[in-house]
Design a protein around this motif. Structure first.
Motif, PDB file in Angstrom:
ATOM      1  N   UNK A 219      -4.998  -6.166  20.623  1.00  0.00           N
ATOM      2  CA  UNK A 219      -6.073  -5.533  21.377  1.00  0.00           C
ATOM      3  C   UNK A 219      -7.060  -4.851  20.435  1.00  0.00           C
ATOM      4  N   UNK A 220      -6.521  -4.168  19.406  1.00  0.00           N
ATOM      5  CA  UNK A 220      -7.377  -3.375  18.528  1.00  0.00           C
ATOM      6  C   UNK A 220      -6.766  -3.295  17.133  1.00  0.00           C
ATOM      7  N   UNK A 221      -7.627  -3.338  16.113  1.00  0.00           N
ATOM      8  CA  UNK A 221      -7.208  -3.208  14.718  1.00  0.00           C
ATOM      9  C   UNK A 221      -8.096  -2.167  14.050  1.00  0.00           C
ATOM     10  N   UNK A 222      -7.479  -1.215  13.374  1.00  0.00           N
ATOM     11  CA  UNK A 222      -8.215  -0.220  12.596  1.00  0.00           C
ATOM     12  C   UNK A 222      -7.675  -0.255  11.176  1.00  0.00           C
ATOM     13  N   UNK A 223      -8.577  -0.477  10.210  1.00  0.00           N
ATOM     14  CA  UNK A 223      -8.169  -0.588   8.812  1.00  0.00           C
ATOM     15  C   UNK A 223      -8.648   0.629   8.021  1.00  0.00           C
ATOM     16  N   UNK A 224      -7.771   1.123   7.153  1.00  0.00           N
ATOM     17  CA  UNK A 224      -8.097   2.238   6.274  1.00  0.00           C
ATOM     18  C   UNK A 224      -7.882   1.778   4.835  1.00  0.00           C
ATOM     19  N   UNK A 225      -8.912   1.891   4.028  1.00  0.00           N
ATOM     20  CA  UNK A 225      -8.818   1.494   2.626  1.00  0.00           C
ATOM     21  C   UNK A 225      -8.206   2.652   1.844  1.00  0.00           C
ATOM     22  N   UNK A 226      -7.176   2.355   1.064  1.00  0.00           N
ATOM     23  CA  UNK A 226      -6.586   3.363   0.184  1.00  0.00           C
ATOM     24  C   UNK A 226      -7.464   3.435  -1.064  1.00  0.00           C
ATOM     25  N   UNK A 227      -8.081   4.595  -1.286  1.00  0.00           N
ATOM     26  CA  UNK A 227      -8.980   4.755  -2.428  1.00  0.00           C
ATOM     27  C   UNK A 227      -8.207   4.840  -3.735  1.00  0.00           C
ATOM     28  N   UNK A 228      -7.079   5.539  -3.724  1.00  0.00           N
ATOM     29  CA  UNK A 228      -6.232   5.636  -4.916  1.00  0.00           C
ATOM     30  C   UNK A 228      -4.819   5.978  -4.489  1.00  0.00           C
ATOM     31  N   UNK A 229      -3.876   5.714  -5.379  1.00  0.00           N
ATOM     32  CA  UNK A 229      -2.479   6.037  -5.116  1.00  0.00           C
ATOM     33  C   UNK A 229      -2.122   7.337  -5.809  1.00  0.00           C
ATOM     34  N   UNK A 230      -1.531   8.240  -5.080  1.00  0.00           N
ATOM     35  CA  UNK A 230      -1.059   9.492  -5.655  1.00  0.00           C
ATOM     36  C   UNK A 230       0.408   9.352  -6.036  1.00  0.00           C
ATOM     37  N   UNK A 231       1.178   8.698  -5.175  1.00  0.00           N
ATOM     38  CA  UNK A 231       2.598   8.497  -5.446  1.00  0.00           C
ATOM     39  C   UNK A 231       3.035   7.193  -4.800  1.00  0.00           C
ATOM     40  N   UNK A 232       3.762   6.412  -5.551  1.00  0.00           N
ATOM     41  CA  UNK A 232       4.416   5.216  -5.028  1.00  0.00           C
ATOM     42  C   UNK A 232       5.799   5.168  -5.640  1.00  0.00           C
ATOM     43  N   UNK A 233       6.801   5.009  -4.803  1.00  0.00           N
ATOM     44  CA  UNK A 233       8.168   4.899  -5.304  1.00  0.00           C
ATOM     45  C   UNK A 233       8.964   3.973  -4.400  1.00  0.00           C
ATOM     46  N   UNK A 234       9.988   3.412  -4.954  1.00  0.00           N
ATOM     47  CA  UNK A 234      10.936   2.639  -4.156  1.00  0.00           C
ATOM     48  C   UNK A 234      12.279   3.354  -4.100  1.00  0.00           C
ATOM     49  N   UNK A 235      12.379   4.495  -4.781  1.00  0.00           N
ATOM     50  CA  UNK A 235      13.644   5.226  -4.858  1.00  0.00           C
ATOM     51  C   UNK A 235      13.827   6.129  -3.638  1.00  0.00           C
ATOM     52  N   UNK A 236      14.951   5.952  -2.960  1.00  0.00           N
ATOM     53  CA  UNK A 236      15.283   6.799  -1.823  1.00  0.00           C
ATOM     54  C   UNK A 236      15.700   8.171  -2.328  1.00  0.00           C
ATOM     55  N   UNK A 237      15.420   9.228  -1.582  1.00  0.00           N
ATOM     56  CA  UNK A 237      15.828  10.567  -2.010  1.00  0.00           C
ATOM     57  C   UNK A 237      17.305  10.797  -1.743  1.00  0.00           C
ATOM     58  N   UNK A 238      18.137  10.482  -2.713  1.00  0.00           N
ATOM     59  CA  UNK A 238      19.585  10.583  -2.560  1.00  0.00           C
ATOM     60  C   UNK A 238      20.043  12.012  -2.828  1.00  0.00           C
ATOM     61  N   UNK A 239      20.985  12.463  -2.041  1.00  0.00           N
ATOM     62  CA  UNK A 239      21.592  13.782  -2.238  1.00  0.00           C
ATOM     63  C   UNK A 239      22.833  13.604  -3.093  1.00  0.00           C
ATOM     64  N   UNK A 240      22.799  14.143  -4.298  1.00  0.00           N
ATOM     65  CA  UNK A 240      23.940  14.007  -5.194  1.00  0.00           C
ATOM     66  C   UNK A 240      24.663  15.336  -5.297  1.00  0.00           C
TER      67      UNK A 240
END
Length: 156
Positions: free
Chosen positions: A135-156
């Motif tokens: 029905x509807x699409x709204x796109x937002x352009x990411x101007x820059x990345x502040x943080x990117x991670x694939x690591x889950x926040x594990x409690x050790x």
């Protein structure tokens, strides 16, 4: 801690999230185990589904994928058939890195990458806009990345 994992398991997972190319001996040294028990734990973590895949993380910028967008999608009907058909179509698009069902004003949130905005425009008109039930699409352009991670926040 959850689901049968102990402190050592969490340490192993944490080390592997940072560098899955380490040998069992290197992981063992990091977590304070000998190699054989560490290797067995890693195998158990794989068998039990805690480790689902081991991959190489690539640099999107160096690969020329300079455009990253977050795309909100609202579908015509929120019934199971429409959602399933939309989901199946989205899975076929390599440009879509993530697709989440969300609650609120729109139904899906996509993370899309493309070479540039021209490539995104092509993706939008030739692929995304042709998906049924949108029905509807709204796109937002990411101007820059502040943080990117694939690591889950594990409690050790």
């Amino acid at each position: 801690m959850s689901g049968g994992l102990d402190k050592i398991d969490y340490k192993i997972l944490s080390v592997l999230q940072q560098d899955a190319s380490l040998s069992a001996a290197e992981v063992a040294e990091s977590v304070g185990l000998s190699q054989s028990p560490c290797w067995r734990r890693i195998q158990r973590l794989k068998d039990d589904g805690y480790i689902t895949k081991i991959v190489a993380l690539l640099d999107r910028q160096k690969l020329g994928l300079r455009a990253q967008l977050f795309v909100q999608v609202k579908v015509v009907k929120n019934d199971r058939a429409s959602l399933a058909e939309f989901s199946e179509a989205i899975r076929a698009f390599p440009e879509v890195m993530e697709c989440h069902v969300v609650l609120g004003v729109f139904d899906f949130l996509l993370r899309v990458v493309a070479k540039d905005m021209d490539a995104y425009e092509t993706f939008y008109f030739e692929k995304l806009s042709r998906v049924p039930h949108i029905l509807e699409v709204t796109s937002y352009v990411a101007a820059s990345e502040i943080k990117t991670t694939t690591a889950w926040p594990l409690q050790i």
